[in-house]
Write an enzyme that holds these catalytic residues in place. Structure first.
Site, PDB file in Angstrom:
ATOM      1  NE  ARG A 146      46.481  28.744  47.977  1.00  0.00           N
ATOM      2  CZ  ARG A 146      45.781  28.691  49.103  1.00  0.00           C
ATOM      3  NH1 ARG A 146      45.177  29.770  49.577  1.00  0.00           N
ATOM      4  NH2 ARG A 146      45.643  27.551  49.748  1.00  0.00           N
ATOM      5  CG  ASN A 188      45.377  21.557  43.325  1.00  0.00           C
ATOM      6  OD1 ASN A 188      46.062  20.614  43.707  1.00  0.00           O
ATOM      7  ND2 ASN A 188      45.400  22.728  43.929  1.00  0.00           N
ATOM      8  CD  GLU A 269      48.415  20.792  49.238  1.00  0.00           C
ATOM      9  OE1 GLU A 269      48.068  21.240  48.136  1.00  0.00           O
ATOM     10  OE2 GLU A 269      48.874  21.495  50.157  1.00  0.00           O
ATOM     11  CG  ASP A 342      53.304  25.699  50.452  1.00  0.00           C
ATOM     12  OD1 ASP A 342      53.763  25.914  49.331  1.00  0.00           O
ATOM     13  OD2 ASP A 342      52.085  25.588  50.684  1.00  0.00           O
ATOM     14  CD  GLU A 370      49.801  29.689  48.842  1.00  0.00           C
ATOM     15  OE1 GLU A 370      50.399  29.266  47.846  1.00  0.00           O
ATOM     16  OE2 GLU A 370      49.198  28.945  49.637  1.00  0.00           O
TER      17      GLU A 370
HETATM   18  C1  BDP Z   1      50.168  25.413  48.355  1.00  0.00           C
HETATM   19  C2  BDP Z   1      48.912  26.115  48.004  1.00  0.00           C
HETATM   20  C3  BDP Z   1      47.920  25.252  47.290  1.00  0.00           C
HETATM   21  C4  BDP Z   1      48.620  24.541  46.153  1.00  0.00           C
HETATM   22  C5  BDP Z   1      49.792  23.756  46.671  1.00  0.00           C
HETATM   23  C6  BDP Z   1      50.634  23.123  45.570  1.00  0.00           C
HETATM   24  O1  BDP Z   1      48.336  26.623  49.196  1.00  0.00           O
HETATM   25  O2  BDP Z   1      46.881  26.081  46.839  1.00  0.00           O
HETATM   26  O3  BDP Z   1      47.740  23.710  45.482  1.00  0.00           O
HETATM   27  O4  BDP Z   1      50.653  24.595  47.366  1.00  0.00           O
HETATM   28  O5  BDP Z   1      51.681  23.690  45.271  1.00  0.00           O
HETATM   29  O6  BDP Z   1      51.129  26.403  48.470  1.00  0.00           O
HETATM   30  O7  BDP Z   1      50.286  22.096  45.046  1.00  0.00           O
END
Ligand code: BDP
Length: 678
Positions: A146, A188, A269, A342, A370
């Site tokens: 992002r 991540n 995720e 989000d 983002e």
């Molecule tokens: C979302 C994003 C993703 C992130 C996730 C997060 O799309 O890329 O890894 O949040 O905050 O907004 O962990």
């Protein structure tokens, strides 16, 4: 051939222009040192930080004398804040920590640069939050999740032997706005960040940041023991796993004695976490907290958790964390995104704020855009940040704002903190869009003082970055103040959210669907358009997310008549013919907002074009080009959403607004070739 003298004069004359190329690389730090008059700068105390403070004054202060006074007893309550007293000819800056002096110096230089009155200065500044931290979502391969300003600043391949000059420039920029911590890598997280090779690289960066008062933190992968050293698992209740983390933490502190701690995204995720072993978030976080405790380190544990089987994603953070209130060690702080879904252009605040009275928690904002047009759209985010910080949770009566819940006033915190996902990359201008620098700046200023207004911050930033000329300042400030709402209008007005194209989150795709894909990643899950109306029913008869809010919010949100209209479709599924406060039907109101968003961006273009004489050519041209993209995108959003929703409302687009210029079927074919890490 030119006579040597003339040639020399030419070079001397042109030099300043080359040195000060107006490419945005200097950010807001455009102090003018041409007139530096050798001010007398004194400090009894010495340290690398104080040395930087002294040098900044020697280079840029145009008054007479400044004394830096350090007294860790007398000024104890100041934290890393400062006092400034005196007038232009004789000033004292006092603090109880080195950084306090440095921050005081930047404050003074800011006053000078913005043309403030320097007679009779009596400034007292104590920061709102102890930890003011950037989160970099930078991967070890140099890409940024992002990120829209090029590759990562961190040259992992070259570190620790090669040190880019930008590392120090980065530290200086952050110190100038009071940011005192940074998480270097993506949430991540690759386990590799904890290998000894990488710890050595981290040390090299920490050494550069230290004199600027910036502590380094790392995102860690919960499976690291298993992945890196072949342990049977990473179960937080197993001694072998606990010992692994203790040893790793010790190794880090040997290299980086002031290491800040760990940021963790667990069981979210697809990331590993304690739940993989039937353990709770608290058990996972506490294990890491115990390893960090002897060194004073902290765990920032993210509440961004949701899974596809739940009926409403917006409820999940609250559902998972409230039952764990009180179960966390005192060096754990729960990091909560400002909104429950989000980082959308507009969301209500996350109901988890104030819902845990015995667990310190902090806000996570997103500076990188983002969901707000990447670095292509001008969207000044201070109003978005303020909207969350000023929101009243009513967790402890009226006035229990998110700011007060998180700054230690209402919920006790060993250290209070505030974070934001950075928008910084290796682009010359750091953030892709010149105006996106303002969002980095605004986060720092609000983290320092959450009482500042968006207008005030915009004014400072414009004066420092561009010009103090009123004829420039006023229209640009107005444009910035209007910009976030314009984005909301042309993308997702009235509480609509997450109707983006799958994955890249740039363009509109309200029709988006992927057979077999997670419903909570699909636009229809959020907008619920059908022949009767539009919006997500989160009322007591719907998903009941409203019940996670305290009264009077719960009832206000629950009732179609009292729900704020800018969140209407967040909380309600509303009939197309519902009568809005304006007297228009919902459908007409929706059309009106989309159109207004487009018109606003056109106004920004006009405003900017008129100001050409006040801006250097390069930055003028670059902002102008970005505004063209934004204007085209705004029309794309408006046409896509209105033409698509019209297939349900079956109502005409009011004749007084601009006609669509696209065909819906054509828009549906657009597939942007943007990788995840664009
Ligand atoms: C979302 C994003 C993703 C992130 C996730 C997060 O799309 O890329 O890894 O949040 O905050 O907004 O962990």
């Amino acid at each position: 051939m030119w006579p040597i003298k003339r040639y020399f004069l030419y070079v001397v004359f042109l030099l300043p222009f080359f040195c000060h190329a107006e490419d945005g690389s200097r950010l807001w730090l455009r102090f003018d040192n041409k007139k530096a008059n050798h001010a007398k700068i004194t400090s009894k105390q010495e340290s690398p930080t104080i040395q930087i403070a002294v040098n900044e004054l020697k280079n840029y202060w145009q008054g007479q004398s400044v004394e830096l006074k350090f007294n860790n007893k007398k000024f104890d309550g100041l934290k890393d804040g400062y006092l400034i007293d005196g007038n232009k000819s004789r000033i004292t800056i006092s603090a109880s920590q080195d950084q306090g002096l440095l921050y005081g110096v930047y404050h003074l230089l800011r006053l000078q640069q913005t043309g403030a009155n320097l007679a009779n200065l009596h400034v007292k500044e104590i920061p709102s939050y102890d930890i003011r931290i950037l989160n970099h979502w930078d991967n070890l391969d140099g890409t940024i999740e992002r990120g829209y300003a090029g590759y990562s600043l961190w040259k992992w391949e070259e570190l620790p032997s090669t040190i880019s000059p930008r590392y120090e420039a980065y530290a200086r920029a952050n110190a100038s706005i009071g940011i005192n911590a940074t998480v270097l890598n993506n949430v991540n997280a690759s386990p590799k960040i904890l290998t000894s090779d990488y710890v050595a690289k981290v040390k090299a960066l920490a050494d550069i940041f230290r004199p600027y008062g910036i502590k380094v933190y790392l995102s860690v992968n919960f499976s690291s023991p298993k992945v890196l050293d072949g342990l049977a698992d990473s179960d937080p209740l197993r001694k072998e796993v606990q010992d692994w983390w203790k040893a790793k933490t010790k190794e880090i502190y040997q290299q980086v004695p002031d290491f800040g701690g760990f940021l963790v995204k667990a069981n979210s995720e697809g990331q590993p976490g304690p739940q993989d072993y039937g353990r709770t978030h608290a058990e996972g976080a506490n294990m890491l907290a115990d390893a960090l405790k002897p060194y004073g380190g902290l765990v920032m544990w993210r509440a961004f958790v949701y899974n596809p089987t739940e009926q409403d994603r917006a409820k999940q953070a609250y559902q998972e964390f409230v039952p764990l209130d009180g179960a966390f060690r005192d060096n754990v702080i729960i990091q909560i995104k400002n909104g429950p879904v989000d980082f959308q252009p507009r969301e209500p605040f996350t109901s988890l704020f104030g819902a845990m009275k015995q667990t310190a928690h902090m806000v996570e904002f997103q500076i990188t855009q983002e969901y707000l047009g990447f670095s292509n759209h001008l969207a000044y985010l201070a109003p978005l940040f303020k909207e969350t910080l000023d929101a009243d949770t009513y967790c402890d009566g009226q006035g229990s704002t998110v700011a007060r819940v998180t700054d230690g006033s209402i919920v006790e915190a060993k250290k209070s903190a505030i974070s934001a996902v950075a928008n910084i990359g290796e682009d010359t201008n750091w953030t892709g869009h010149h105006f996106a620098q303002a969002n980095w700046y605004a986060f720092g200023r609000l983290a320092w003082n959450h009482q500042l207004s968006s207008e005030q911050i915009a004014e400072e930033w414009i004066k420092m970055t561009f010009s103090s000329d009123q004829a420039f300042l006023e229209p640009v400030q107005q444009m910035m103040m209007d910009s976030r709402e314009a984005v909301v209008d042309y993308m997702m007005p009235l509480g609509l959210h997450h109707i983006f194209a799958f994955d890249h989150h740039y363009g509109p795709e309200p029709w988006g669907d992927m057979p077999g894909g997670r419903p909570d990643w699909m636009p229809w899950y959020y907008h619920n358009a059908d022949s009767t109306g539009l919006g997500f029913d989160r009322t007591t008869t719907g998903s009941n997310a409203v019940s996670q809010y305290n009264e009077p919010l719960r009832s206000a949100f629950n009732n179609l008549k009292t729900c704020p209209e800018n969140l209407l479709l967040w909380f309600h599924h509303v009939s197309w013919t519902h009568s809005m406060k304006s007297g228009r039907t919902l459908w007409d109101e929706l059309c009106f907002h989309y159109d207004r968003g487009v018109q606003e961006v056109r106004e920004f273009q006009k405003t900017w074009d008129k100001l050409e004489q006040y801006v250097d050519r390069q930055r003028f041209g670059e902002v102008q080009s970005k505004l063209k993209i934004q204007a085209r995108d705004a029309v794309w959003w408006k046409d896509a959403c209105l033409l698509y929703f019209q297939t349900f409302s079956k109502m005409p687009i009011p004749y007084d607004i601009e006609r669509p210029i696209h065909e819906l079927e054509e828009l549906k074919k657009i597939k942007l070739n943007m990788k995840h890490h664009n």
